[in-house]
Design a protein around this motif. Sequence first.
Motif, PDB file in Angstrom:
ATOM      1  N   ARG A  48       0.688  -1.132   0.081  1.00 41.12           N
ATOM      2  CA  ARG A  48      -0.118   0.086  -0.042  1.00 41.12           C
ATOM      3  C   ARG A  48       0.748   1.210   0.088  1.00 41.12           C
ATOM      4  O   ARG A  48       2.057   1.142   0.585  1.00 41.12           O
ATOM      5  CB  ARG A  48      -0.860   0.014   1.266  1.00 41.12           C
ATOM      6  CG  ARG A  48      -2.099   1.102   1.317  1.00 41.12           C
ATOM      7  CD  ARG A  48      -2.598   0.981   2.650  1.00 41.12           C
ATOM      8  NE  ARG A  48      -1.860   1.843   3.569  1.00 41.12           N
ATOM      9  CZ  ARG A  48      -2.084   1.273   4.959  1.00 41.12           C
ATOM     10  NH1 ARG A  48      -2.667   0.031   5.176  1.00 41.12           N
ATOM     11  NH2 ARG A  48      -1.108   1.903   5.881  1.00 41.12           N
ATOM     12  N   ASP A  50       1.007   5.171   1.213  1.00 41.51           N
ATOM     13  CA  ASP A  50       0.477   6.288   2.072  1.00 41.51           C
ATOM     14  C   ASP A  50       0.931   7.554   1.424  1.00 41.51           C
ATOM     15  O   ASP A  50       2.264   7.721   1.551  1.00 41.51           O
ATOM     16  CB  ASP A  50       0.661   5.887   3.400  1.00 41.51           C
ATOM     17  CG  ASP A  50      -0.472   4.874   4.162  1.00 41.51           C
ATOM     18  OD1 ASP A  50      -1.030   4.211   3.276  1.00 41.51           O
ATOM     19  OD2 ASP A  50      -0.180   4.592   5.083  1.00 41.51           O
ATOM     20  N   THR A 108      -6.724   0.798   2.409  1.00 37.79           N
ATOM     21  CA  THR A 108      -6.891   1.131   0.980  1.00 37.79           C
ATOM     22  C   THR A 108      -7.547  -0.046   0.137  1.00 37.79           C
ATOM     23  O   THR A 108      -7.016  -1.095   0.278  1.00 37.79           O
ATOM     24  CB  THR A 108      -5.568   1.880   0.333  1.00 37.79           C
ATOM     25  OG1 THR A 108      -5.046   2.917   1.007  1.00 37.79           O
ATOM     26  CG2 THR A 108      -5.940   2.031  -1.189  1.00 37.79           C
ATOM     27  N   THR A 203      -9.926   3.509  -6.214  1.00 31.07           N
ATOM     28  CA  THR A 203      -9.510   3.062  -4.894  1.00 31.07           C
ATOM     29  C   THR A 203      -9.852   4.269  -3.708  1.00 31.07           C
ATOM     30  O   THR A 203     -10.263   5.319  -4.144  1.00 31.07           O
ATOM     31  CB  THR A 203      -7.856   3.045  -4.829  1.00 31.07           C
ATOM     32  OG1 THR A 203      -7.230   4.429  -4.927  1.00 31.07           O
ATOM     33  CG2 THR A 203      -7.396   2.159  -5.993  1.00 31.07           C
ATOM     34  N   THR A 205      -9.349   5.248   0.489  1.00 31.20           N
ATOM     35  CA  THR A 205      -8.694   4.959   2.172  1.00 31.20           C
ATOM     36  C   THR A 205      -9.862   4.985   3.096  1.00 31.20           C
ATOM     37  O   THR A 205     -10.537   6.015   3.220  1.00 31.20           O
ATOM     38  CB  THR A 205      -7.349   5.663   2.172  1.00 31.20           C
ATOM     39  OG1 THR A 205      -6.508   5.631   0.968  1.00 31.20           O
ATOM     40  CG2 THR A 205      -6.844   5.403   3.469  1.00 31.20           C
ATOM     41  N   CYS A 234      -4.184  -2.633  -3.510  1.00 31.80           N
ATOM     42  CA  CYS A 234      -5.388  -2.543  -2.446  1.00 31.80           C
ATOM     43  C   CYS A 234      -5.299  -3.679  -1.523  1.00 31.80           C
ATOM     44  O   CYS A 234      -4.738  -4.735  -1.716  1.00 31.80           O
ATOM     45  CB  CYS A 234      -6.604  -2.413  -3.490  1.00 31.80           C
ATOM     46  SG  CYS A 234      -6.889  -0.996  -4.386  1.00 31.80           S
TER      47      CYS A 234
END
Length: 247
Positions: A48, A50, A108, A203, A205, A234
């Motif tokens: 993932r 961030d 996510t 996508t 979060t 994801c």
Amino acid sequence: MFFTRFRINTARTRARALLESPQRLHAAVLQGFPDVPPARGGPRVLWRLDRASKTQVVLYVVSPQQPDYTHLVEQAGWPTLSPGWETRDYTPLLEKLAAGQRWEFRLTANPVHHVRTDRPRNDAHKTKATAHRTPRHQAAWLLQRQERCGFRVVARTGVEDTDNALESHELTVHNQRVLDFGKNDPPKNAEGPSQRRSVRVATVTFDGRLEVTDTDALRNVLTAGIGRAKAYGCGLMTLAPPREETG
């Protein structure tokens, strides 16, 4: 299981190229392992991104094997820093889980539902996966899966029961993105060319607070992921102690 944190140097050209294509970044993540475990039926490599800002981008990876990201440091990190990434044993956290515990979480995901695309034929409908577009429906998608995933999103205190999960639960939805990129599929025969196609993945979060209800199911989610598009960043859920308990 291992948990890895890698900060990406967004000033580097190769790093920007990786960030623009989940397909290329997925390949770079897998190159850190001599033998990639099967993607189905158990623990797998999950990752993932961030993004706190344009320059603060962190890659998280959960994997059955300990990775070597020397190549990724050379392409998208700071080569003079050693080793350039942080990996720790994930097993203690997995073994620490117990029913009734509360954790903050981040996920996510690619929330989708299936819609009909044509009239019934032979008593069957053709369907396709379609992304949920609104935060309300995206939150509902997560709550529909919480029981079988071994957790319960904590309900807000003092809030009347409502159909809107964002109002009634300690849950936020943010960072909605649509990823458009190209993918090379294997050739249809040994001598044929690879097939290039366009891929679009929506996508979002989720940040929130959960209560553990089934430790085995939650461990499976943390090591095998949740939802679709796991190859494209994801499905990785991470946990942290509630802020009031961190001291």
